[in-house]
Design an enzyme around this catalytic site. Structure first.
Site, PDB file in Angstrom:
ATOM      1  N   GLN A 135     -15.621  38.641 -66.489  1.00  9.43           N
ATOM      2  CA  GLN A 135     -14.765  38.526 -67.641  1.00  9.43           C
ATOM      3  C   GLN A 135     -13.785  39.766 -67.828  1.00  9.43           C
ATOM      4  O   GLN A 135     -12.525  39.682 -67.887  1.00  9.43           O
ATOM      5  CB  GLN A 135     -15.302  38.319 -69.161  1.00  9.43           C
ATOM      6  CG  GLN A 135     -14.706  38.103 -70.145  1.00  9.43           C
ATOM      7  CD  GLN A 135     -13.703  36.820 -70.238  1.00  9.43           C
ATOM      8  OE1 GLN A 135     -14.307  35.789 -70.130  1.00  9.43           O
ATOM      9  NE2 GLN A 135     -12.499  37.097 -70.474  1.00  9.43           N
ATOM     10  N   ASP A 220     -15.902  39.851 -80.170  1.00  7.47           N
ATOM     11  CA  ASP A 220     -16.574  38.458 -79.262  1.00  7.47           C
ATOM     12  C   ASP A 220     -17.430  38.043 -80.489  1.00  7.47           C
ATOM     13  O   ASP A 220     -17.545  38.717 -81.591  1.00  7.47           O
ATOM     14  CB  ASP A 220     -17.599  39.362 -78.165  1.00  7.47           C
ATOM     15  CG  ASP A 220     -18.110  38.019 -77.281  1.00  7.47           C
ATOM     16  OD1 ASP A 220     -17.969  36.922 -77.285  1.00  7.47           O
ATOM     17  OD2 ASP A 220     -19.050  38.498 -76.564  1.00  7.47           O
ATOM     18  N   CYS A 260     -13.090  36.818 -75.282  1.00  7.47           N
ATOM     19  CA  CYS A 260     -13.210  36.083 -73.828  1.00  7.47           C
ATOM     20  C   CYS A 260     -13.479  34.791 -74.175  1.00  7.47           C
ATOM     21  O   CYS A 260     -13.292  33.910 -73.171  1.00  7.47           O
ATOM     22  CB  CYS A 260     -14.630  36.799 -73.433  1.00  7.47           C
ATOM     23  SG  CYS A 260     -16.171  36.637 -74.241  1.00  7.47           S
ATOM     24  N   ARG A 288      -9.128  34.370 -65.591  1.00  9.93           N
ATOM     25  CA  ARG A 288     -10.437  34.023 -64.738  1.00  9.93           C
ATOM     26  C   ARG A 288     -10.437  33.784 -63.500  1.00  9.93           C
ATOM     27  O   ARG A 288     -10.872  34.155 -62.383  1.00  9.93           O
ATOM     28  CB  ARG A 288     -11.413  33.446 -65.716  1.00  9.93           C
ATOM     29  CG  ARG A 288     -11.767  33.773 -67.106  1.00  9.93           C
ATOM     30  CD  ARG A 288     -12.683  35.259 -67.063  1.00  9.93           C
ATOM     31  NE  ARG A 288     -13.986  34.751 -66.336  1.00  9.93           N
ATOM     32  CZ  ARG A 288     -14.934  34.328 -66.635  1.00  9.93           C
ATOM     33  NH1 ARG A 288     -15.002  33.932 -68.028  1.00  9.93           N
ATOM     34  NH2 ARG A 288     -16.021  34.131 -65.773  1.00  9.93           N
TER      35      ARG A 288
HETATM   36  N1  NVA Z   1     -21.299  37.558 -75.631  1.00 10.28           N
HETATM   37  C1  NVA Z   1     -21.004  36.132 -75.225  1.00 10.28           C
HETATM   38  C2  NVA Z   1     -20.004  35.768 -74.346  1.00 10.28           C
HETATM   39  C3  NVA Z   1     -19.730  34.395 -74.028  1.00 10.28           C
HETATM   40  C4  NVA Z   1     -18.706  34.195 -72.914  1.00 10.28           C
HETATM   41  C5  NVA Z   1     -22.510  35.568 -74.685  1.00 10.28           C
HETATM   42  O1  NVA Z   1     -22.992  36.037 -73.989  1.00 10.28           O
HETATM   43  O2  NVA Z   1     -22.883  34.215 -75.401  1.00 10.28           O
HETATM   44  N1   CP Z   2     -15.745  33.562 -71.708  1.00  8.57           N
HETATM   45  C1   CP Z   2     -16.476  32.993 -70.686  1.00  8.57           C
HETATM   46  O1   CP Z   2     -17.231  33.313 -69.945  1.00  8.57           O
HETATM   47  O2   CP Z   2     -16.538  31.476 -71.225  1.00  8.57           O
HETATM   48  P1   CP Z   2     -17.502  30.371 -70.767  1.00  8.57           P
HETATM   49  O3   CP Z   2     -18.688  30.930 -71.250  1.00  8.57           O
HETATM   50  O4   CP Z   2     -16.924  29.140 -71.129  1.00  8.57           O
HETATM   51  O5   CP Z   2     -17.682  30.495 -69.279  1.00  8.57           O
END
Ligand code: NVA
Ligand code: CP
Length: 302
Positions: A135, A220, A260, A288
């Site tokens: 990411q 996030d 993200c 991405r």
């Molecule tokens: N911090 C989040 C990012 C998701 C792309 C997670 O780990 O769920």
């Molecule tokens: N940002 C990201 O990694 O998204 P996904 O969880 O959809 O892959």
């Protein structure tokens, strides 16, 4: 062949990250102009192990491999022997005999490290509880495209000291920007990663202090995948860690906003900011695809 993994952003040097970003920008421009790149990885296969959900990571790696002329295989623990307890070390050696690269999204970071130790093909971290380096390549590409090199800039991280925050700390150190991370007490980033960041990292408690004069504001979710049980405690702890127009006004006028995704509107970010003119989240998501094509090309050429 010099085997290279991408388990952490710190597996690359700053120069290599800049090189991958430039290549990603080039691949994106050429793809949009109608150039086909399907000769680059013709006949190559990427295995993708997903132990957590994904939209962007899965689609971008899968389509990216397709655009480069290769294949991607989606493997879930539900229908592979991994879910029935086959050791990661055995899976790593078996897949290495059949595919050219492996991507893993899982919980424990150590699992990806163990996999990489036993693999004889490049291993890519597609997100762990500790880091989300793929990411970061997309985020950096997005910043470079919109505002030029990130060296010397100020980046504000607002919220959880999670996998994304940890990868931002590595990025700050490797690319020469300052990360001002505002996290509530008890939700700081990984102490080992922070310890080597030196002056690249500033840890604060007040989101307004972090946002002050920032060139980029990032946030996030408050509860990452695997933290579903902590949702209500986290909602309380993070209540002041909200990116809204008022917070964005403290940043530089030319600041951009990133997330993200997936995002929770009116939780960590207001709809106004997410959908507003400073938000570059859709470019960030698209990147991405291009950043990972450049990454896989780089790893397979090593
Ligand atoms: N911090 C989040 C990012 C998701 C792309 C997670 O780990 O769920
Ligand atoms: N940002 C990201 O990694 O998204 P996904 O969880 O959809 O892959």
């Amino acid at each position: 062949m010099n085997l290279r993994h991408f388990v952490s952003l710190a597996d690359l040097t700053g120069t290599e990250i800049r090189q991958i970003i430039q290549r990603a920008i080039e691949l994106k421009d050429e793809t949009r102009a109608g150039t086909h790149h399907d000769g680059i990885l013709r006949g190559k296969a990427l295995a993708m192990i997903f132990e957590k959900s994904s939209t962007r990571t899965r689609v971008s790696f899968e389509v990216g491999m397709q655009q480069l002329g290769g294949n991607a295989l989606f493997l879930s623990p539900r229908d592979t022997q991994l879910g029935r307890g086959e050791p990661i070390e055995d899976t790593a050696r078996v897949l290495s005999r059949m595919v050219d690269c492996v991507m893993i999204r899982t919980y424990e970071h150590e699992k990806v490290e163990r996999f990489a130790n036993y693999a004889s093909v490049p291993v890519i971290n597609g997100l762990t509880d500790r880091e989300h380096p793929a990411q970061l390549l997309a985020d950096l590409q997005t910043y470079f495209e919109h505002r030029g090199d990130i060296r010397g800039k100020r980046v504000a991280w607002i919220g959880d000291g999670n996998n994304m925050c940890n990868s931002y700390i590595h990025a700050a150190r490797l690319l020469g920007f300052t990360l001002s991370a505002a996290c509530p007490e008890g939700y700081d980033p990984d102490p080992e990663i922070s310890a080597v960041a030196g002056p690249a990292l500033e840890l604060v408690r007040d989101p307004r202090q972090a946002a002050q004069e920032a060139d980029l504001v990032v946030t996030d979710v408050w509860a990452s995948m695997g933290q579903e049980d902590e949702k209500s405690a986290r909602r309380q702890a993070f209540s002041g860690f909200f990116v809204d127009a008022e917070l964005m006004r403290l940043a530089r006028p030319e600041a951009v906003f990133m997330h993200c995704l997936p995002a929770h509107r009116e939780e960590e970010v207001s709809t106004e900011v997410l959908e507003g003119p400073q938000s570059v989240v859709w470019d960030e998501a698209e990147n991405r695809l291009h950043a990972q094509k450049a990454l896989v090309e780089f790893l397979l050429a090593a």
